[in-house]
Write an enzyme that holds these catalytic residues in place. Structure first.
Site, short mmCIF file in Angstrom:
data_model
loop_
_atom_site.label_atom_id
_atom_site.label_comp_id
_atom_site.label_asym_id
_atom_site.label_seq_id
_atom_site.Cartn_x
_atom_site.Cartn_y
_atom_site.Cartn_z
N ASP A 199 -0.96 -6.06 -0.24
CA ASP A 199 -1.44 -5.44 1.00
C ASP A 199 -2.95 -5.26 0.96
O ASP A 199 -3.50 -4.82 -0.07
CB ASP A 199 -0.82 -4.05 1.18
CG ASP A 199 0.42 -4.07 2.05
OD1 ASP A 199 0.54 -4.95 2.91
OD2 ASP A 199 1.27 -3.18 1.87
N GLU B 188 -1.96 -5.52 8.62
CA GLU B 188 -1.29 -4.88 9.75
C GLU B 188 -2.08 -5.09 11.03
O GLU B 188 -3.27 -4.81 11.08
CB GLU B 188 -1.12 -3.38 9.49
CG GLU B 188 -0.20 -3.05 8.33
CD GLU B 188 0.00 -1.55 8.16
OE1 GLU B 188 -0.45 -0.77 9.03
OE2 GLU B 188 0.60 -1.15 7.14
N ASP C 178 0.84 -1.20 0.00
CA ASP C 178 0.00 0.00 0.00
C ASP C 178 0.87 1.25 0.00
O ASP C 178 0.37 2.37 -0.09
CB ASP C 178 -0.99 0.00 1.16
CG ASP C 178 -0.35 -0.12 2.53
OD1 ASP C 178 0.89 -0.16 2.62
OD2 ASP C 178 -1.10 -0.20 3.54
N SER C 179 2.20 1.05 0.03
CA SER C 179 3.15 2.15 -0.21
C SER C 179 2.97 2.72 -1.61
O SER C 179 3.48 3.80 -1.92
CB SER C 179 4.59 1.67 -0.01
OG SER C 179 4.81 0.44 -0.69
N LYS D 256 -1.32 -9.31 2.85
CA LYS D 256 -0.63 -8.83 4.06
C LYS D 256 -1.56 -7.90 4.82
O LYS D 256 -2.24 -7.07 4.23
CB LYS D 256 0.68 -8.11 3.71
CG LYS D 256 1.47 -7.70 4.96
CD LYS D 256 2.90 -7.30 4.63
CE LYS D 256 2.99 -5.91 4.05
NZ LYS D 256 2.55 -4.84 5.00
N GLU E 29 8.49 -4.13 11.22
CA GLU E 29 8.95 -2.84 10.71
C GLU E 29 9.40 -1.93 11.84
O GLU E 29 8.66 -1.68 12.79
CB GLU E 29 7.84 -2.14 9.91
CG GLU E 29 8.28 -0.79 9.35
CD GLU E 29 7.34 -0.21 8.32
OE1 GLU E 29 7.61 0.91 7.85
OE2 GLU E 29 6.34 -0.86 7.97
#
Length: 273
Positions: free
Chosen positions: A92, A124, A53-54, A122, A191
Protein backbone atom coordinates in the site's frame (compact mmCIF):
# COMPACT_ATOMS: atom_id res chain seq x y z
CA UNK A 1 6.77 -27.32 -2.79
CA UNK A 2 5.00 -24.02 -2.24
CA UNK A 3 1.32 -24.36 -1.43
CA UNK A 4 -0.37 -27.56 -0.36
CA UNK A 5 -3.46 -26.63 -2.38
CA UNK A 6 -1.61 -25.15 -5.36
CA UNK A 7 -0.10 -27.25 -8.13
CA UNK A 8 1.18 -24.28 -10.14
CA UNK A 9 4.28 -23.12 -8.27
CA UNK A 10 5.29 -20.41 -10.77
CA UNK A 11 5.83 -16.94 -9.32
CA UNK A 12 2.55 -15.02 -9.43
CA UNK A 13 2.83 -11.90 -11.60
CA UNK A 14 0.39 -9.19 -12.63
CA UNK A 15 0.12 -10.98 -16.00
CA UNK A 16 -0.95 -14.15 -14.20
CA UNK A 17 -3.70 -12.26 -12.35
CA UNK A 18 -5.20 -11.41 -15.75
CA UNK A 19 -4.68 -15.02 -16.82
CA UNK A 20 -6.63 -16.17 -13.74
CA UNK A 21 -9.53 -13.80 -14.48
CA UNK A 22 -9.76 -15.03 -18.06
CA UNK A 23 -9.75 -18.67 -16.89
CA UNK A 24 -12.31 -17.99 -14.17
CA UNK A 25 -9.85 -19.00 -11.45
CA UNK A 26 -10.50 -17.08 -8.23
CA UNK A 27 -7.61 -15.02 -6.79
CA UNK A 28 -6.76 -15.41 -3.10
CA UNK A 29 -5.21 -12.48 -1.21
CA UNK A 30 -4.28 -11.95 2.45
CA UNK A 31 -2.32 -9.28 4.29
CA UNK A 32 1.02 -9.91 5.95
CA UNK A 33 3.41 -7.47 7.60
CA UNK A 34 6.41 -9.52 8.77
CA UNK A 35 8.85 -12.20 7.61
CA UNK A 36 7.57 -15.11 9.72
CA UNK A 37 3.87 -14.75 8.89
CA UNK A 38 4.53 -13.99 5.21
CA UNK A 39 6.54 -17.20 4.85
CA UNK A 40 3.69 -19.27 6.30
CA UNK A 41 1.06 -17.55 4.16
CA UNK A 42 3.12 -17.94 0.98
CA UNK A 43 3.82 -21.60 1.70
CA UNK A 44 0.08 -22.25 2.11
CA UNK A 45 -0.47 -21.22 -1.51
CA UNK A 46 -1.82 -17.67 -1.37
CA UNK A 47 -1.78 -15.87 -4.73
CA UNK A 48 -1.25 -12.30 -3.50
CA UNK A 49 0.15 -10.92 -0.25
CA UNK A 50 -0.90 -7.37 0.53
CA UNK A 51 1.41 -5.40 2.80
CA UNK A 52 -1.51 -3.25 3.82
CA UNK A 53 -1.52 0.12 5.51
CA UNK A 54 -3.76 -1.81 7.92
CA UNK A 55 -0.37 -2.40 9.60
CA UNK A 56 -1.14 0.98 11.16
CA UNK A 57 -3.99 -0.68 13.09
CA UNK A 58 -2.81 -4.28 13.43
CA UNK A 59 0.90 -3.75 14.10
CA UNK A 60 1.09 -0.23 15.53
CA UNK A 61 -2.24 0.03 17.39
CA UNK A 62 -3.44 3.20 15.66
CA UNK A 63 -7.14 3.91 15.35
CA UNK A 64 -6.94 4.51 11.58
CA UNK A 65 -4.57 3.81 8.67
CA UNK A 66 -3.64 7.50 8.39
CA UNK A 67 -0.56 7.71 10.69
CA UNK A 68 1.61 5.07 8.99
CA UNK A 69 4.52 6.50 7.00
CA UNK A 70 6.38 5.59 3.80
CA UNK A 71 9.39 4.52 5.89
CA UNK A 72 7.23 2.18 7.97
CA UNK A 73 5.56 0.67 4.90
CA UNK A 74 8.98 0.04 3.34
CA UNK A 75 10.12 -1.70 6.55
CA UNK A 76 7.10 -4.03 6.56
CA UNK A 77 7.20 -4.72 2.79
CA UNK A 78 10.94 -5.44 2.83
CA UNK A 79 10.42 -7.97 5.64
CA UNK A 80 7.62 -9.69 3.72
CA UNK A 81 9.48 -9.81 0.40
CA UNK A 82 12.40 -11.67 2.03
CA UNK A 83 10.07 -14.56 2.96
CA UNK A 84 8.01 -14.89 -0.23
CA UNK A 85 8.81 -17.24 -3.10
CA UNK A 86 5.52 -17.54 -5.03
CA UNK A 87 2.96 -14.87 -4.15
CA UNK A 88 2.71 -11.45 -5.78
CA UNK A 89 3.67 -8.92 -3.07
CA UNK A 90 1.68 -5.68 -3.17
CA UNK A 91 2.49 -2.72 -0.91
CA UNK A 92 0.00 0.00 0.00
CA UNK A 93 1.08 3.56 -0.67
CA UNK A 94 0.21 5.25 2.65
CA UNK A 95 -1.92 8.34 3.16
CA UNK A 96 -0.14 11.52 2.09
CA UNK A 97 2.40 9.79 -0.13
CA UNK A 98 0.56 10.42 -3.41
CA UNK A 99 -2.23 12.93 -2.73
CA UNK A 100 -0.11 16.12 -2.71
CA UNK A 101 0.99 16.20 -6.36
CA UNK A 102 1.95 13.91 -9.22
CA UNK A 103 5.73 14.35 -8.87
CA UNK A 104 5.72 13.49 -5.18
CA UNK A 105 3.51 10.46 -5.82
CA UNK A 106 5.84 9.13 -8.52
CA UNK A 107 8.93 9.75 -6.36
CA UNK A 108 7.40 7.89 -3.40
CA UNK A 109 6.26 5.03 -5.63
CA UNK A 110 9.75 4.60 -7.06
CA UNK A 111 11.29 4.73 -3.59
CA UNK A 112 8.93 2.09 -2.18
CA UNK A 113 9.61 -0.24 -5.12
CA UNK A 114 13.40 0.24 -4.97
CA UNK A 115 13.78 -0.10 -1.21
CA UNK A 116 11.22 -2.83 -0.49
CA UNK A 117 11.57 -5.05 -3.54
CA UNK A 118 7.79 -5.53 -3.76
CA UNK A 119 6.02 -6.42 -7.02
CA UNK A 120 3.26 -3.77 -7.18
CA UNK A 121 1.67 -0.86 -5.31
CA UNK A 122 -1.92 -0.24 -4.21
CA UNK A 123 -3.55 3.20 -4.23
CA UNK A 124 -6.96 4.41 -3.01
CA UNK A 125 -9.11 6.54 -5.28
CA UNK A 126 -10.30 6.99 -8.84
CA UNK A 127 -10.52 10.03 -11.09
CA UNK A 128 -9.01 12.31 -8.42
CA UNK A 129 -5.63 10.52 -8.60
CA UNK A 130 -5.74 9.17 -12.16
CA UNK A 131 -2.91 11.40 -13.45
CA UNK A 132 -0.62 10.19 -10.67
CA UNK A 133 -1.52 6.57 -11.42
CA UNK A 134 -0.76 7.14 -15.13
CA UNK A 135 2.68 8.53 -14.33
CA UNK A 136 3.47 5.70 -11.91
CA UNK A 137 2.43 3.17 -14.56
CA UNK A 138 4.58 5.05 -17.09
CA UNK A 139 7.50 4.53 -14.72
CA UNK A 140 7.00 0.78 -15.10
CA UNK A 141 5.37 0.22 -11.71
CA UNK A 142 2.24 -1.98 -11.56
CA UNK A 143 -0.68 -0.41 -9.69
CA UNK A 144 -3.70 -2.01 -8.02
CA UNK A 145 -6.59 0.38 -7.50
CA UNK A 146 -8.92 0.56 -4.49
CA UNK A 147 -12.52 1.81 -4.62
CA UNK A 148 -15.58 1.78 -2.39
CA UNK A 149 -14.74 2.23 1.27
CA UNK A 150 -11.30 3.85 1.13
CA UNK A 151 -10.02 3.91 4.73
CA UNK A 152 -7.52 6.70 4.03
CA UNK A 153 -10.57 8.94 3.50
CA UNK A 154 -12.32 7.88 6.71
CA UNK A 155 -12.40 11.43 8.08
CA UNK A 156 -14.27 12.55 4.96
CA UNK A 157 -16.75 9.65 5.14
CA UNK A 158 -17.08 9.75 8.93
CA UNK A 159 -18.14 6.09 8.96
CA UNK A 160 -16.97 2.63 7.91
CA UNK A 161 -20.43 1.81 6.54
CA UNK A 162 -21.07 0.24 3.13
CA UNK A 163 -20.33 2.61 0.24
CA UNK A 164 -22.07 3.22 -3.13
CA UNK A 165 -25.57 2.29 -1.98
CA UNK A 166 -26.94 5.49 -3.53
CA UNK A 167 -27.19 5.78 -7.31
CA UNK A 168 -24.83 8.76 -7.72
CA UNK A 169 -22.02 7.12 -5.74
CA UNK A 170 -22.57 3.80 -7.51
CA UNK A 171 -22.30 5.54 -10.90
CA UNK A 172 -19.08 7.26 -9.81
CA UNK A 173 -17.64 3.94 -8.64
CA UNK A 174 -18.46 2.35 -12.01
CA UNK A 175 -16.87 5.32 -13.78
CA UNK A 176 -13.75 5.21 -11.60
CA UNK A 177 -13.37 1.45 -12.04
CA UNK A 178 -13.51 1.83 -15.81
CA UNK A 179 -10.90 4.61 -15.65
CA UNK A 180 -8.56 2.49 -13.52
CA UNK A 181 -8.95 -0.48 -15.83
CA UNK A 182 -8.54 1.57 -19.03
CA UNK A 183 -5.40 3.29 -17.78
CA UNK A 184 -3.77 -0.08 -17.09
CA UNK A 185 -4.22 -1.01 -13.42
CA UNK A 186 -3.42 -4.67 -12.76
CA UNK A 187 -6.44 -5.17 -10.47
CA UNK A 188 -9.01 -3.19 -8.47
CA UNK A 189 -9.87 -3.79 -4.82
CA UNK A 190 -13.56 -3.22 -4.04
CA UNK A 191 -14.20 -2.67 -0.33
CA UNK A 192 -17.63 -2.75 1.32
CA UNK A 193 -19.79 -2.15 -1.72
CA UNK A 194 -23.07 -3.92 -2.57
CA UNK A 195 -22.48 -7.38 -4.06
CA UNK A 196 -24.60 -6.67 -7.15
CA UNK A 197 -22.60 -3.51 -7.95
CA UNK A 198 -19.27 -5.31 -7.40
CA UNK A 199 -20.37 -8.10 -9.76
CA UNK A 200 -21.38 -5.51 -12.37
CA UNK A 201 -17.98 -3.79 -12.06
CA UNK A 202 -16.24 -7.17 -12.37
CA UNK A 203 -18.09 -7.94 -15.60
CA UNK A 204 -17.44 -4.51 -17.10
CA UNK A 205 -13.70 -4.04 -16.46
CA UNK A 206 -10.83 -5.83 -18.15
CA UNK A 207 -8.65 -6.21 -15.03
CA UNK A 208 -9.44 -8.52 -12.08
CA UNK A 209 -11.39 -7.28 -9.05
CA UNK A 210 -10.55 -8.28 -5.47
CA UNK A 211 -13.40 -7.97 -3.00
CA UNK A 212 -13.55 -7.37 0.73
CA UNK A 213 -17.14 -7.17 1.84
CA UNK A 214 -18.17 -6.98 -1.82
CA UNK A 215 -19.80 -10.35 -2.39
CA UNK A 216 -18.80 -13.43 -4.36
CA UNK A 217 -19.03 -11.88 -7.82
CA UNK A 218 -15.49 -10.47 -7.67
CA UNK A 219 -12.53 -12.23 -9.29
CA UNK A 220 -10.85 -12.67 -5.89
CA UNK A 221 -11.09 -11.99 -2.18
CA UNK A 222 -8.88 -10.38 0.48
CA UNK A 223 -8.97 -10.38 4.28
CA UNK A 224 -6.71 -8.99 6.98
CA UNK A 225 -4.66 -11.91 8.32
CA UNK A 226 -5.09 -11.04 12.01
CA UNK A 227 -8.87 -10.92 11.58
CA UNK A 228 -9.29 -14.21 9.70
CA UNK A 229 -6.98 -16.03 12.15
CA UNK A 230 -8.92 -14.73 15.16
CA UNK A 231 -6.03 -12.72 16.60
CA UNK A 232 -8.08 -9.53 16.82
CA UNK A 233 -11.03 -9.07 19.15
CA UNK A 234 -14.12 -6.89 18.94
CA UNK A 235 -14.13 -6.65 15.14
CA UNK A 236 -16.81 -8.76 13.49
CA UNK A 237 -18.09 -7.25 10.24
CA UNK A 238 -20.45 -9.36 8.17
CA UNK A 239 -17.77 -10.10 5.54
CA UNK A 240 -15.28 -11.61 8.01
CA UNK A 241 -14.97 -15.39 8.26
CA UNK A 242 -12.65 -16.59 11.04
CA UNK A 243 -10.64 -19.66 10.05
CA UNK A 244 -8.94 -20.10 13.43
CA UNK A 245 -9.04 -18.72 16.95
CA UNK A 246 -5.36 -17.95 17.43
CA UNK A 247 -6.14 -15.27 19.99
CA UNK A 248 -7.40 -17.92 22.38
CA UNK A 249 -4.63 -20.41 21.49
CA UNK A 250 -1.85 -17.84 21.99
CA UNK A 251 -3.29 -16.52 25.25
CA UNK A 252 -3.60 -20.08 26.58
CA UNK A 253 -0.03 -20.97 25.54
CA UNK A 254 1.43 -17.84 27.13
CA UNK A 255 -0.61 -18.45 30.28
CA UNK A 256 0.73 -22.01 30.58
CA UNK A 257 4.29 -20.75 30.04
CA UNK A 258 3.85 -18.16 32.80
CA UNK A 259 2.54 -20.87 35.13
CA UNK A 260 5.46 -23.22 34.35
CA UNK A 261 8.04 -20.48 34.94
CA UNK A 262 6.39 -19.40 38.20
CA UNK A 263 6.19 -22.98 39.48
CA UNK A 264 9.78 -23.78 38.52
CA UNK A 265 8.62 -26.50 36.09
CA UNK A 266 10.30 -24.73 33.15
CA UNK A 267 13.04 -25.37 32.28
CA UNK A 268 13.32 -28.99 33.43
CA UNK A 269 16.48 -31.09 33.43
CA UNK A 270 16.12 -32.07 29.75
CA UNK A 271 15.77 -28.40 28.78
CA UNK A 272 18.95 -27.36 30.57
CA UNK A 273 22.61 -27.63 29.52
Amino acid sequence: MSGYLVSDTRKVTTHRLMEMKLKGEKISMLTSYDYTMAGLVDNAGIDVILVGDSASNVMAGNGTTLPITVDQMIYHAKSVVKAVKRALVVCDMPFGSYQVNVAEGVANAIRIMKESGCDALKMEGGEEIIETIKRILDAGIPVIGHLGLTPQSINKFGTYAVRAKEEAEAEKLMHDAQLLSDVGCSAITLEKVPAQLAAEVTRSVKCPTIGIGAGNGCDGQVLVIADMLGMTQGFSPRFLRRYANLGEIITDAVGRYVGDVKSGDFPNENESY
